[in-house]
Design a protein around this motif. Structure first.
Motif, mmCIF file in Angstrom:
data_model
loop_
_atom_site.group_PDB
_atom_site.id
_atom_site.type_symbol
_atom_site.label_atom_id
_atom_site.label_comp_id
_atom_site.label_asym_id
_atom_site.label_seq_id
_atom_site.Cartn_x
_atom_site.Cartn_y
_atom_site.Cartn_z
ATOM 1 N N LEU A 108 0.822 -1.211 0.000
ATOM 2 C CA LEU A 108 0.000 0.000 0.000
ATOM 3 C C LEU A 108 0.856 1.260 0.000
ATOM 4 N N GLY A 109 1.983 1.212 0.714
ATOM 5 C CA GLY A 109 2.820 2.393 0.852
ATOM 6 C C GLY A 109 3.796 2.616 -0.281
ATOM 7 N N ALA A 110 4.017 1.611 -1.118
ATOM 8 C CA ALA A 110 5.019 1.748 -2.175
ATOM 9 C C ALA A 110 4.765 2.926 -3.119
ATOM 10 N N PRO A 111 3.520 3.180 -3.562
ATOM 11 C CA PRO A 111 3.316 4.295 -4.497
ATOM 12 C C PRO A 111 3.545 5.673 -3.903
ATOM 13 N N THR A 112 3.472 5.800 -2.577
ATOM 14 C CA THR A 112 3.672 7.114 -1.950
ATOM 15 C C THR A 112 5.072 7.279 -1.382
ATOM 16 N N GLU A 113 5.926 6.282 -1.545
ATOM 17 C CA GLU A 113 7.293 6.369 -1.030
ATOM 18 C C GLU A 113 8.015 7.565 -1.644
ATOM 19 N N GLY A 114 8.669 8.333 -0.802
ATOM 20 C CA GLY A 114 9.435 9.479 -1.266
ATOM 21 C C GLY A 114 8.619 10.735 -1.500
ATOM 22 N N MET A 115 7.309 10.646 -1.364
ATOM 23 C CA MET A 115 6.458 11.818 -1.554
ATOM 24 C C MET A 115 6.315 12.599 -0.250
ATOM 25 N N THR A 116 5.991 13.862 -0.370
ATOM 26 C CA THR A 116 5.669 14.654 0.807
ATOM 27 C C THR A 116 4.212 14.441 1.167
ATOM 28 N N LEU A 117 3.881 14.718 2.423
ATOM 29 C CA LEU A 117 2.486 14.607 2.846
ATOM 30 C C LEU A 117 1.584 15.534 2.031
ATOM 31 N N PRO A 118 1.963 16.800 1.810
ATOM 32 C CA PRO A 118 1.106 17.662 0.982
ATOM 33 C C PRO A 118 0.950 17.153 -0.454
#
Length: 322
Positions: A20-30
């Motif tokens: 689930l977390g792989a696509p958001t890895e390295g992204m900022t919360l905003p």
């Protein structure tokens, strides 16, 4: 809820959080909020566990072979026979693991293979040691000891300390009843005057003082001055902080890790292992469980086809008999 269901929950929860977390890895919360609103499920039909899941399988294989008497040399030998011989693959592999593999191939042995690196403090060991917690169910101190054995192949100092905290917390979750018990075991495994302990303490203070701590944790715990987002103190502090706040509910806790950004696959994987061990596999949405039960082997090819339910059952059985 049986111990078998909890053991399965630990591995399936880890893999679900990872995928689930792989696509958001390295992204900022905003950036996550701007692009997705809030991630509430898989963003791809092909979602799968990444190196976090596959190195956890490798950790489990070493435990199944050597049990509680496993040594760092045993772990090094297993790595040399698998990832050390691997040609290709390594999709999404972390720097700490690749440097350790190069060190082992050149003839270095632990603990030097883990200390001779610029990534000794990464979360690459913390991400993989949930199987140690299953083996040592109800014995956080033993789990922390064995986690250090495994981690020293690829890490030193805070990279090892963070792994000890995760393994101890999983061991406590398998027999515990509240998130507070689980977090306390993880904290107890950290050297008091360590970077990890200080950052975890700050994260837990934030979680305790806010009903919705996500933004404050992101702002206060994230190490924005460092060029990568994979530091173990940060990832474990965010994971324990979010688990402390949301750990009573498996789905809410894991999604908090997914949506925090930074090293979100590892953060969500650690939360998933803790929440899965505490609440059991039946607390994991069936669609999430079904998606990740079979390991793909995209990074560590030797793990391809591993059934995480069967693996969890074998670890639990060894833990009760060995």
């Amino acid at each position: 809820m049986t111990t078998q269901d909890r053991a399965r929950g630990a591995l399936l929860g880890l893999a679900a959080g990872d995928a689930l977390g792989a696509p958001t890895e390295g992204m900022t919360l905003p950036a996550i909020r701007e692009r997705f609103g809030r991630v509430t499920g898989f963003l791809s039909d092909d979602a799968a566990g990444t190196d976090d899941t596959e190195y956890a399988v490798l950790c489990a294989l070493g435990l199944l072979r050597h049990g509680r008497e496993i040594t760092s040399d045993d772990v090094a030998d297993l790595w040399m026979a698998t990832v050390g011989e691997q040609q290709g693959g390594f999709y999404g592999a972390g720097f700490s693991e690749m440097v350790a593999i190069a060190n082992l191939r050149s003839g270095l042995r632990p603990p030097v293979s883990g200390s001779d690196s610029y990534e000794t403090w990464s979360d690459g060991a913390a991400m993989r040691v949930a199987p140690v917690g299953i083996l040592c169910s109800g014995d956080p101190a033993q789990a922390a000891r064995i986690a250090a054995v495994d981690a020293s192949v690829s890490h030193s100092r805070d990279g090892v300390y963070a792994a000890q905290a995760v393994a101890a917390a999983v061991a406590a979750a398998l027999t515990g009843t509240t998130p507070a018990e689980v977090v306390a075991a993880g904290v107890a495994a950290l050297p008091v005057d360590s970077w990890s302990a200080r950052l975890v303490a700050r994260a837990l203070d934030i979680a305790a003082s806010s009903g919705s701590p996500d933004e404050e944790l992101y702002a206060e715990i994230s190490l924005f001055h460092y060029p990568w987002w994979d530091t173990a103190p940060e990832a474990v502090a965010l994971a324990l902080g979010l688990f402390s706040a949301y750990g009573a509910d498996f789905e809410q806790a894991v999604l908090a890790g997914v949506n925090i950004g930074r090293d979100s696959d590892t953060i969500a994987a650690v939360i998933g292992a803790l929440a899965g061990a505490l609440h059991g596999a039946q607390a994991i949405p069936p669609a999430w469980r079904d998606q990740v039960t079979k390991v793909r082997g995209r990074c560590v090819t030797a793990t391809a086809g591993t059934d995480l339910v069967e693996l969890a059952d074998r670890l639990r059985e060894l833990g009760t008999t060995g």
